[in-house]
Scaffold this active site. Structure first.
Site, PDB file in Angstrom:
ATOM      1  N   ASP A   1      -3.492 -28.963  -6.584  1.00  0.00           N
ATOM      2  CA  ASP A   1      -3.322 -29.532  -5.244  1.00  0.00           C
ATOM      3  C   ASP A   1      -4.416 -29.108  -4.267  1.00  0.00           C
ATOM      4  O   ASP A   1      -4.489 -29.623  -3.159  1.00  0.00           O
ATOM      5  CB  ASP A   1      -1.916 -29.244  -4.680  1.00  0.00           C
ATOM      6  CG  ASP A   1      -1.575 -27.770  -4.642  1.00  0.00           C
ATOM      7  OD1 ASP A   1      -2.419 -26.943  -5.037  1.00  0.00           O
ATOM      8  OD2 ASP A   1      -0.441 -27.451  -4.219  1.00  0.00           O
ATOM      9  N   ARG A   2      -5.271 -28.162  -4.664  1.00  0.00           N
ATOM     10  CA  ARG A   2      -6.360 -27.745  -3.768  1.00  0.00           C
ATOM     11  C   ARG A   2      -7.687 -28.328  -4.218  1.00  0.00           C
ATOM     12  O   ARG A   2      -7.838 -28.722  -5.370  1.00  0.00           O
ATOM     13  CB  ARG A   2      -6.488 -26.220  -3.757  1.00  0.00           C
ATOM     14  CG  ARG A   2      -5.288 -25.527  -3.199  1.00  0.00           C
ATOM     15  CD  ARG A   2      -5.592 -24.060  -3.042  1.00  0.00           C
ATOM     16  NE  ARG A   2      -4.424 -23.371  -2.507  1.00  0.00           N
ATOM     17  CZ  ARG A   2      -4.468 -22.201  -1.911  1.00  0.00           C
ATOM     18  NH1 ARG A   2      -5.615 -21.569  -1.779  1.00  0.00           N
ATOM     19  NH2 ARG A   2      -3.374 -21.654  -1.439  1.00  0.00           N
TER      20      ARG A   2
ATOM     21  N   THR B   1       1.799 -23.283   8.620  1.00  0.00           N
ATOM     22  CA  THR B   1       1.185 -23.250   7.290  1.00  0.00           C
ATOM     23  C   THR B   1       2.172 -23.700   6.219  1.00  0.00           C
ATOM     24  O   THR B   1       3.335 -23.313   6.229  1.00  0.00           O
ATOM     25  CB  THR B   1       0.707 -21.820   6.998  1.00  0.00           C
ATOM     26  OG1 THR B   1      -0.361 -21.529   7.884  1.00  0.00           O
ATOM     27  CG2 THR B   1       0.238 -21.671   5.566  1.00  0.00           C
TER      28      THR B   1
ATOM     29  N   GLU C   1      -6.653 -25.304   6.018  1.00  0.00           N
ATOM     30  CA  GLU C   1      -7.901 -24.555   5.835  1.00  0.00           C
ATOM     31  C   GLU C   1      -8.006 -23.938   4.448  1.00  0.00           C
ATOM     32  O   GLU C   1      -9.082 -23.543   4.022  1.00  0.00           O
ATOM     33  CB  GLU C   1      -8.045 -23.476   6.906  1.00  0.00           C
ATOM     34  CG  GLU C   1      -6.859 -22.495   7.044  1.00  0.00           C
ATOM     35  CD  GLU C   1      -6.584 -21.653   5.847  1.00  0.00           C
ATOM     36  OE1 GLU C   1      -7.564 -21.170   5.236  1.00  0.00           O
ATOM     37  OE2 GLU C   1      -5.400 -21.465   5.507  1.00  0.00           O
TER      38      GLU C   1
ATOM     39  N   ASP D   1      -2.509 -25.512  -9.920  1.00  0.00           N
ATOM     40  CA  ASP D   1      -1.585 -26.648 -10.027  1.00  0.00           C
ATOM     41  C   ASP D   1      -2.182 -27.957  -9.532  1.00  0.00           C
ATOM     42  O   ASP D   1      -1.460 -28.956  -9.405  1.00  0.00           O
ATOM     43  CB  ASP D   1      -0.274 -26.342  -9.297  1.00  0.00           C
ATOM     44  CG  ASP D   1      -0.469 -26.106  -7.813  1.00  0.00           C
ATOM     45  OD1 ASP D   1      -1.556 -25.624  -7.423  1.00  0.00           O
ATOM     46  OD2 ASP D   1       0.450 -26.392  -7.029  1.00  0.00           O
TER      47      ASP D   1
ATOM     48  N   SER E   1       0.527 -21.709  -8.440  1.00  0.00           N
ATOM     49  CA  SER E   1      -0.653 -22.304  -7.820  1.00  0.00           C
ATOM     50  C   SER E   1      -1.939 -21.516  -8.054  1.00  0.00           C
ATOM     51  O   SER E   1      -2.340 -21.344  -9.190  1.00  0.00           O
ATOM     52  CB  SER E   1      -0.378 -22.489  -6.335  1.00  0.00           C
ATOM     53  OG  SER E   1      -1.383 -23.261  -5.754  1.00  0.00           O
ATOM     54  N   HIS E   2      -2.542 -21.024  -6.968  1.00  0.00           N
ATOM     55  CA  HIS E   2      -3.836 -20.351  -7.079  1.00  0.00           C
ATOM     56  C   HIS E   2      -3.695 -18.913  -7.563  1.00  0.00           C
ATOM     57  O   HIS E   2      -4.703 -18.237  -7.775  1.00  0.00           O
ATOM     58  CB  HIS E   2      -4.538 -20.364  -5.725  1.00  0.00           C
ATOM     59  CG  HIS E   2      -3.723 -19.698  -4.656  1.00  0.00           C
ATOM     60  ND1 HIS E   2      -2.579 -20.249  -4.149  1.00  0.00           N
ATOM     61  CD2 HIS E   2      -3.869 -18.503  -4.050  1.00  0.00           C
ATOM     62  CE1 HIS E   2      -2.064 -19.431  -3.253  1.00  0.00           C
ATOM     63  NE2 HIS E   2      -2.818 -18.364  -3.171  1.00  0.00           N
TER      64      HIS E   2
ATOM     65  N   LYS F   1      -0.343 -31.857  -1.194  1.00  0.00           N
ATOM     66  CA  LYS F   1      -1.793 -31.931  -1.121  1.00  0.00           C
ATOM     67  C   LYS F   1      -2.317 -32.282  -2.513  1.00  0.00           C
ATOM     68  O   LYS F   1      -1.623 -32.098  -3.504  1.00  0.00           O
ATOM     69  CB  LYS F   1      -2.380 -30.630  -0.586  1.00  0.00           C
ATOM     70  CG  LYS F   1      -1.972 -29.354  -1.317  1.00  0.00           C
ATOM     71  CD  LYS F   1      -2.441 -28.158  -0.490  1.00  0.00           C
ATOM     72  CE  LYS F   1      -2.305 -26.849  -1.230  1.00  0.00           C
ATOM     73  NZ  LYS F   1      -1.028 -26.166  -0.936  1.00  0.00           N
TER      74      LYS F   1
ATOM     75  N   ASP G   1      -7.364 -26.036  -8.087  1.00  0.00           N
ATOM     76  CA  ASP G   1      -6.660 -24.777  -8.339  1.00  0.00           C
ATOM     77  C   ASP G   1      -5.677 -24.895  -9.503  1.00  0.00           C
ATOM     78  O   ASP G   1      -5.641 -25.908 -10.201  1.00  0.00           O
ATOM     79  CB  ASP G   1      -5.955 -24.291  -7.069  1.00  0.00           C
ATOM     80  CG  ASP G   1      -4.749 -25.148  -6.713  1.00  0.00           C
ATOM     81  OD1 ASP G   1      -4.763 -26.344  -7.058  1.00  0.00           O
ATOM     82  OD2 ASP G   1      -3.806 -24.621  -6.104  1.00  0.00           O
TER      83      ASP G   1
END
Ligand code: VG1
Ligand code: CO
Length: 537
Positions: A277-278, A340, A360, A275, A112-113, A372, A273
């Site tokens: 999803d953000r 989370t 968040e 992948d 991810s990120h 997401k 990001d």
């Protein structure tokens, strides 16, 4: 054809907030990825004759692990593997494919990120038939299996050409390489009013951060919505993301922020990001915090065709600000507070109890998939801008005038020695009972606890999900340790203050008292030796 390869367990294959994430060098150890993939297959039922989706964010090791996973899947009874061309699938596109194909599940290869490259991070996550991340009871079973595993099995086969669309056979299994963008883009066209967005003639800058959303954003924003060529920046996925953190926040997307604060800024700025999803949302001259974005999207979602019938409920993770709760209250629909990580939203979405969810950490999404979805949030914002004719700044100000404002920031202390971070959390937990009634500056503690969640659909309970200190008047601070890092510990401190009337303040100034209280309560400086956070988002 099928080979059993003897292996021994690794002690460190416990999935975190979102899958197993480790340094590339860790994944490169003999049998490391193979053990984990085999452990997943040993735990899940229904593989015989089933379809499996595989794809990743294109980072270093993506293609190699896909080849390995295909050979192992073929030896474990799957009839079909569907993989994105070039090994590419964004996390939300993978979730969508699993659902559309009626697949048993999917392997998503991403950290991810987190940064990528030979010395950076890699990750593997298993998603279920609903398209969502495996719930805790499944990730716990996978972890338990990794601790006893003594073999993995694979068919003998050459590497496949992942760059050509079409079908081939691996053992008795069929592998289909598909266009990673097509069915996702079609889904977005069903949810949003592309004609209205085109007609609004907005200008935009989108930073794909050299990660997976490049091809998706280019197809959807530039080709289908007609935004000018060059709207998508850093649009080619690179194995090392160009050496940057593909984390869409004000620190790592600073160039986009500068673009959006300039006099000649476009109407709308966004980033995604590693992948996909953000999302980061910045209007001309106006950054929108992810918690506010969730609330504003929920309040206006009915303006998009996919949500014209209204929302069933809104869910947010515990550290996310309560701004969305106020929208739910006004709409007369339930608000849910989960731990989370997206895996906790899946049951609520499946049960039809929530329509929109958010965190968040720049994650927002809906019941269209079970992850997401960065571009989804961008398109919903564009649809709202087109439908209202308002600017991002105007929408934010109008929202705060109606609901009040939840000033919000997250302070991250990265690379803290694990023992020190654990000591901080242990001391905090031990002292929770003494906090109610204590005063810190002009703040009085009303309640303090270690967040536990009982899933309303299956009754399962998740404990120790972060320490909450709630002050009289709706302000609060939350402390938890990251479950996605790959070295040392990251302490996250979430600061929030609610104001019904004073909605034009500076976030830093408004949060000063709570920041001081956070240190007094947790002894951040004393435990970590740090006087400043590494990242403020
Ligand atoms: C972080 C975020 C969390 C998010 C998770 C995965 O987890 O805080 O909200 O769901 O990353 O996001 P943690 O445990 O480090 O706080 V992603 O885009 O990295 O899959
Ligand atoms: Co992500």
């Amino acid at each position: 054809m099928i080979r059993d390869v003897a292996s021994t367990p690794y002690p460190d294959q416990k999935p975190g907030t979102s899958g197993l994430r480790k340094k590339v060098r860790v994944f490169q150890q003999p049998n490391y990825a193979e053990n984990f993939v085999q452990a997943v297959f040993d735990v899940i039922d229904g593989k015989d004759g089933a379809t499996l989706v595989i794809g990743g964010d294109g980072r270093f090791l993506n293609r190699e692990v896909i080849q390995v996973a295909i050979r192992i899947a073929a030896a474990n009874g799957f009839a079909r593997v569907v993989v994105g061309r070039g090994g590419i699938l964004s996390t939300p596109a993978a979730s969508n494919l699993i659902r559309e194909l009626g697949a048993l599940g999917g392997l998503i290869l991403s950290a991810s990120h987190n940064p990528g490259g030979p010395t950076e991070d890699f990750g593997i996550k298993y998603n279920m038939a609903n398209g969502g991340p495996a719930p805790e009871k499944v990730t716990e079973a996978i972890h338990a299996r990794t601790l006893t595993i003594d073999r993995w099995r694979a068919v003998d086969a050459d590497d496949l050409d992942l760059d050509v669309i079409g079908e081939s056979d691996v053992g008795d299994m069929t592998v289909e390489v598909v266009d990673p963008v097509a069915s996702y883009a079609a889904l977005m066209e069903r949810l949003f009013d592309f004609d209205a967005i085109r007609a609004a003639n907005l200008t935009m800058a989108f930073d794909a951060m050299s990660a997976v959303t490049g091809p998706y954003a280019t197809e959807i924003l530039e080709r289908r919505l007609g935004f000018a060529p060059g709207t998508v920046r850093n649009g080619t996925p690179l194995p090392d993301f160009g050496g940057h953190h593909p984390d869409p926040n004000l620190v790592h997307a600073a160039v986009l922020y500068e673009t959006m604060m300039a006099d000649d800024a476009p109407d709308f700025g966004a980033a995604s990001d590693g992948d996909g999803d953000r999302n980061l949302i910045i209007g001309r001259g106006r950054f929108v915090t992810p918690s506010d974005s969730l609330a504003m999207l929920a309040a206006n979602a009915h303006l998009a065709p996919g949500y014209a019938g209204g929302l069933k409920g809104i869910a947010r993770s515990m550290p996310t600000s309560a701004a969305a709760d106020r929208v739910a209250a006004k709409l007369g629909i339930p608000a849910f507070e989960t731990p989370t990580g997206w895996k906790f939203f899946g049951n609520l979405l499946d049960a039809g109890m929530a329509t929109i969810c958010g965190e968040e950490s720049a994650g927002t999404g809906s019941d269209h998939v079970r992850e997401k979805d960065g571009l989804w949030a961008v398109l919903l914002w564009l649809n709202i801008l087109a439908a209202t004719g308002k600017s991002v700044d105007r929408i934010a100000r109008d929202h705060w005038a109606t609901y009040g404002r939840n000033y919000y920031a997250r302070h991250d202390y990265e690379g803290v020695e694990s023992e020190r971070a654990d000591a901080l959390m242990a001391e905090l937990r031990a002292g929770l009972g003494d906090l109610p009634g204590r005063r810190f500056g002009d703040l009085t503690v009303e309640a303090a606890d270690d967040f536990a969640y009982q899933d309303p659909t299956d009754g399962s309970v998740s404990r120790n999900q972060g320490v909450r200190v709630l002050f009289a008047g709706g302000s609060r601070v939350v402390f938890r340790l990251s479950g996605t890092g790959t070295s040392g510990a990251t302490l996250r401190v979430y600061l929030e203050r609610y104001e019904a009337e004073a909605v034009d303040g500076e976030t830093n100034l408004m949060l000063g008292g709570i920041t001081a209280a956070a240190d007094a309560i947790a002894g951040i400086v004393r435990h970590t030796g740090r006087t400043e956070p590494d990242v403020v988002t």
